[in-house]
Each structure stands twice: as structure tokens, then as C-alpha cells.
Write a protein that holds these residues in place. Structure first.
Motif, short mmCIF file in Angstrom:
data_model
loop_
_atom_site.label_atom_id
_atom_site.label_comp_id
_atom_site.label_asym_id
_atom_site.label_seq_id
_atom_site.Cartn_x
_atom_site.Cartn_y
_atom_site.Cartn_z
N ARG A 44 1.10 -1.16 -0.12
CA ARG A 44 0.03 0.06 0.05
C ARG A 44 0.92 1.19 0.19
N LEU A 45 0.70 2.02 -0.99
CA LEU A 45 1.56 3.27 -1.17
C LEU A 45 0.97 4.51 -0.31
N ASP A 46 1.80 5.44 0.20
CA ASP A 46 1.53 6.68 0.55
C ASP A 46 1.77 7.43 -0.38
N LEU A 47 0.28 7.86 -1.01
CA LEU A 47 0.53 8.73 -2.28
C LEU A 47 0.92 10.16 -1.91
N ALA A 48 0.74 10.66 -0.87
CA ALA A 48 1.48 11.98 -0.50
C ALA A 48 2.94 11.95 -0.69
N ALA A 49 3.51 10.86 -0.02
CA ALA A 49 4.96 10.51 -0.21
C ALA A 49 5.37 10.42 -1.69
N VAL A 50 4.62 9.48 -2.28
CA VAL A 50 4.99 9.53 -3.77
C VAL A 50 4.89 10.98 -4.35
N THR A 51 3.89 11.74 -4.25
CA THR A 51 3.59 12.78 -5.01
C THR A 51 4.94 13.92 -4.66
N HIS A 52 5.27 13.83 -3.22
CA HIS A 52 6.53 14.62 -3.00
C HIS A 52 7.64 14.07 -3.60
N HIS A 53 7.92 12.73 -3.86
CA HIS A 53 9.08 12.23 -4.50
C HIS A 53 9.23 12.57 -6.02
N PHE A 54 8.05 12.43 -6.64
CA PHE A 54 7.74 12.70 -7.87
C PHE A 54 8.33 14.37 -8.30
N THR A 55 7.46 15.10 -7.60
CA THR A 55 7.65 16.48 -7.57
C THR A 55 9.32 16.88 -7.46
N ARG A 56 10.01 16.44 -6.42
CA ARG A 56 11.19 16.81 -6.13
C ARG A 56 12.18 16.39 -7.18
N HIS B 69 12.72 20.31 -14.57
CA HIS B 69 11.84 21.16 -14.58
C HIS B 69 11.44 22.24 -13.37
N PRO B 70 12.27 23.11 -13.14
CA PRO B 70 11.96 23.46 -12.05
C PRO B 70 10.78 24.26 -11.67
N ASP B 71 10.01 24.71 -12.86
CA ASP B 71 8.77 25.31 -12.82
C ASP B 71 7.48 24.53 -12.75
N PHE B 72 7.74 23.14 -12.73
CA PHE B 72 6.68 22.11 -12.67
C PHE B 72 5.68 22.42 -11.42
N VAL B 73 4.23 22.22 -12.08
CA VAL B 73 3.17 22.69 -11.10
C VAL B 73 2.66 21.40 -10.45
N GLU B 74 3.06 20.96 -9.29
CA GLU B 74 2.50 19.76 -8.65
C GLU B 74 1.07 19.62 -8.87
N SER B 75 0.24 20.32 -8.99
CA SER B 75 -1.12 20.10 -8.84
C SER B 75 -1.78 19.61 -10.08
N SER B 76 -0.70 19.48 -11.46
CA SER B 76 -1.24 19.16 -12.53
C SER B 76 -1.24 17.65 -12.78
N VAL B 77 -0.72 16.96 -11.73
CA VAL B 77 -0.63 15.42 -11.77
C VAL B 77 -1.28 15.08 -10.60
N SER B 78 -1.88 13.81 -10.57
CA SER B 78 -2.39 13.24 -9.38
C SER B 78 -2.22 11.77 -9.52
N PHE B 79 -2.19 10.98 -8.54
CA PHE B 79 -1.89 9.54 -8.42
C PHE B 79 -2.95 8.80 -7.79
N THR B 80 -3.18 7.46 -8.48
CA THR B 80 -4.22 6.53 -7.80
C THR B 80 -3.12 5.18 -7.76
#
Length: 441
Positions: free
Chosen positions: A394-406, A412-423
Motif C-alpha cells: 500500500r503506497l503513501d500517495l502523498a509521499a509518492v507525490t513529494h518524491h515525483f515533484t522533487r 523542470h524547476p517550474d513544474f506545477v505539482e497540482s497538474s498531476v495526481s496519483f491513484t
């Protein structure tokens, strides 16, 4: 009593003696290491022979030549740039002409994972050339024909049903027996199936493990995650990754777990094996005696078949993007990487607007996260990307989002995190050919 693998291999060596002789000649030809000038002279000579056959025997190409005012001969491989790309759309639209009004029956068929399935005429004697190309590349990895092999593959559903389907499956089992291949179901990667695949690997102790990249990766993750043993000594010399793009993360995991070199095998259903890595997964040698491969400025690959075929492919637009390694005037003899389909682009948002990214970058980032074994994309809108993840826990999707964004912001320093979601999903979608589908929805 320990089974003797050589005894099982003997029928294959006897039945395929002619192919073995042809393979030996091909190995010797490539071992001579001719220079580019000699290779291109051979390619030109072989193409002109194939093109003469096309104009004499293939009605489609006679029309194609008239329509596009094509030459009767070429003097260098780069002259193929003057030919229009032969696309799947053209072949679908002109199927009646390609199959000569139904006189040609046998066909290669693509799975249609990115569109309508395409059919290509298949000649009776073409399997031998495909076999030689495949085992030429495996020879570089120390794999010989009829060496015991474990194959994580699928395609059983393509045999059809009824008597014809049963006959096709019987023929496949007989061919596997001749080639000393044990076939495992790559469609079923459930936990019980992965335990069974590991047991089969121990039981058969193959010289090679071959299969869909996603299936081999998933098996490797299962073995490592459960701390399973692969006791020495083992015969395994190479793990051949086929049919799907392999990231650096895939290669590193496979080599670490299996203790053998990973080998990239690149080809398509309609061409057979086109290229294979040699001396490293970022040095993928094109089979220049069987194909001319041209790459344009966008990395799009166009292939011309040089072996005798009922319907040769001339300047055929494969639909894949590649990174060339050894290229002059677009004629490539080696690849650094296969990036995948030209459609394999995902869109995310940055402060400067929408970014088009090769799908390989987010796949690479996400597969470096512990436990993630599968990634699929749903491009909801140009400014919204939904990513479906398959994992062994079972994944912690918040942690995945943080890893992906970082990780993405490194490039791409200007990446907008809210444009991607995970399931997270437990049932990844597959193409009709059984491959792991990269895009869904």
C-alpha cells in the motif's frame, strides 16, 4: 537424477541444422567488423535486389513507384529519404491491393495497442531469417540456440478458439520443445503466479530468461522484496528484455537481482528483431545486413527490410522514436536508446505553460520509488495528468507525490505539482498483445 539439458536440445539442433549453418555464416560476417563504407555498399546492393523484386512482383509497389516517381535503383542508403514513408495508415487503407485481392492469406498482425490492428503479408520461408537475426543477437550475450530458456510471454489469446486455436497451441508447444523453451504466462503477475515463476526459475535453471520488460521487472521486484534465494551455481548468462522500453532503473534492478547481464532486444511483430544490445544496454546494434534504419531529426525510425520477403517493407515508419549512436546522413548502425512510440508523450503544467515530456522520464522517476512496479498514464486534459501506480504494498500517495515533484523539478524547476495526481491500482490495463499498456482511459 538430474535431467540432461543437452539431450532435450539435440532434436532442435538436428531439425534446424540448416538454420544453424546460416547463423554461423551471419556470426562470421558480423565478426569481420566491416567499416561503414562496406556495410553501406552491401545495404545498397541488397536493397536494389529487393526493389527490383518489388517492381516486378508486388503490385502495390509498382503503383507506389508511379504515384511518387521513385527511382529504379539507389546509390546510397540515404537516398531512401526520397521515398515517402510507408505508414500503417497507408497499409490499412490499401489492404486489398497489398493482399492482392485476397490471393495472399497469411499475415503478420500487430496488436493494435495504439490504433487499428495492421496486417502485413507473410511468406512461407521468412521464419528462418527472423530466427537467424534473433539468435545472432543472443549469440553476443552468450546464448546459443536450444540453450534452456525461460520465457515470460503471452499471446495465447491470439491463437483463437476451436480446432484452429488448439492446433496453433499444439504447434507452439512443439516449437518450444524443439527450442528448449519453457514458457510462463506474462499476463498473470499476481502474487501466486510470481511465486510460481520463481519456483520455475529455480527448477529449470535456464541459460537465458527472456520476456516483456514489465514482467521481468515485476518478477525481479518480487524476488528482491521477499528476499528469495537464487542459489549458485547458476547457468543464467543473460536476461533479455523485449517488447517494452527498459529504463536505467529496470536494467539496474534486473542485473542486481538475477546476477546476469541485461540485454535489450528491439523489434516489432512486422519486422522481427531489428537490433540487440552488445557490450552494454546503451549500445544497441542494428542488424545492418537485414535492415536499413534511417532516423530523422525528431528521432523517428524508418526501416527498410533487406531479406527476401513476400512483401518487403520500404522506408517503413515504425512509429518509434530512438536515440541514434552511430549515424551518418540518417543511416543508423547503432542506437543509444529506444524511447518508444511517438505518441508516448505526457503533458504536465509548468509556470511557463504546458510541458510535453517523454513518458520515460516520469516512469524512470516513479520506478525508483520503493515498491512501485507499474506505471500507467491517463491524460485527462492537456493540463491534467492522472498516473495509475501498481505496487507490491500500500503506497503513501502523498509521499509518492513529494518524491515525483522533487525529482521532476531537477529537470523542470517550474513544474506545477497540482497538474498531476496519483491513484493505486491492483489490475493494470494490458494491450491486446499482452504488453503492459502505458496509456489508459
Amino acid at each position: 537424477m538430474t535431467p540432461n539439458p543437452g539431450a532435450r536440445a539435440l532434436p532442435g539442433r538436428v531439425l534446424l541444422a540448416g538454420r544453424h549453418r546460416r547463423l554461423a555464416r551471419a556470426i562470421a560476417r558480423y565478426d569481420e567488423c566491416p567499416d561503414r563504407a562496406e556495410i553501406e555498399r552491401r545495404q545498397v546492393r541488397r536493397f536494389n535486389e529487393i526493389w527490383a523484386y518489388c517492381l516486378a512482383e508486388v503490385p502495390f509497389y509498382r503503383s507506389w513507384r508511379r504515384e511518387h516517381r521513385l527511382p529504379e535503383r539507389i546509390d546510397r542508403p540515404a537516398a531512401l529519404w526520397s521515398f515517402p514513408p510507408l505508414t500503417k495508415e497507408v497499409l490499412i487503407a490499401r489492404q486489398d491491393e497489398v493482399f492482392q485481392g485476397g490471393r495472399i492469406v497469411d499475415a503478420y498482425t500487430t496488436g493494435g495497442s495504439t490504433g487499428q490492428p495492421t496486417r502485413y503479408p507473410r511468406g512461407a520461408g521468412e521464419a528462418g531469417d527472423r530466427w537467424v537475426d534473433a539468435y545472432l543477437g543472443r549469440h553476443w550475450a552468450g546464448i546459443r540456440p536450444t540453450d534452456p530458456s525461460l520465457l515470460l510471454w503471452g499471446h495465447a489469446h491470439l491463437f483463437g478458439s476451436g480446432l484452429r486455436g488448439r492446433v496453433a497451441q499444439t504447434r507452439r508447444r512443439a516449437a518450444d520443445a524443439v527450442m528448449n523453451i519453457t514458457r510462463l504466462n506474462a499476463y498473470d503477475l499476481s502474487e501466486p503466479a510470481l511465486w510460481a515463476h520463481h519456483a520455475a526459475l529455480l527448477r529449470h535453471d535456464p541459460v537465458s530468461l527472456q520476456g516483456y520488460t514489465s514482467a521481468v521487472f515485476r518478477l525481479a521486484r518480487h524476488i528482491e522484496g521477499n528476499r528469495l534465494d537464487l542459489p549458485a551455481p547458476r547457468r543464467l548468462r543473460a536476461v533479455v528484455l523485449c517488447a517494452e522500453t527498459a529504463s536505467d532503473a529496470d536494467v539496474a534492478l534486473v542485473e542486481r537481482v538475477f546476477g546476469a547481464s541485461a540485454v535489450i532486444e528491439y523489434g516489432t511483430a512486422e519486422t522481427g528483431v531489428l537490433a540487440m544490445s552488445r557490450g552494454g544496454t546503451r549500445d544497441i546494434s542494428v542488424f545492418w545486413d537485414s535492415f536499413t534504419a534511417l532516423v530523422d531529426d525528431a528521432g523517428e525510425l524508418h526501416v527498410t527490410t533487406l531479406n527476401p520477403r513476400l512483401f518487403p517493407l520500404v522506408h517503413y515508419a515504425v512509429g518509434d522514436r530512438v536515440v541514434p549512436r552511430d549515424v551518418v546522413d540518417g543511416n543508423v548502425l547503432a542506437l543509444q536508446a529506444v524511447l518508444g512510440r511517438r505518441q508516448d508523450v505526457v503533458r504536465v503544467v509548468s509556470a511557463r505553460g504546458v510541458l510535453d515530456l517523454s513518458a520515460i522520464l516520469p516512469v524512470h522517476i516513479l520506478k525508483s520509488y520503493p515498491g512501485i512496479v507499474g506505471v500507467q498514464f491517463h491524460q485527462v486534459r492537456p493540463d491534467e495528468l492522472r498516473i495509475h501506480l501498481e505496487a507490491d504494498h500500500r503506497l503513501d500517495l502523498a509521499a509518492v507525490t513529494h518524491h515525483f515533484t522533487r525529482e521532476l523539478r531537477r529537470d523542470h524547476p517550474d513544474f506545477v505539482e497540482s497538474s498531476v495526481s496519483f491513484t493505486q491500482t491492483s489490475e493494470p490495463a494490458r494491450t491486446t498483445a499482452g504488453k503492459h499498456a502505458l496509456f489508459v482511459g
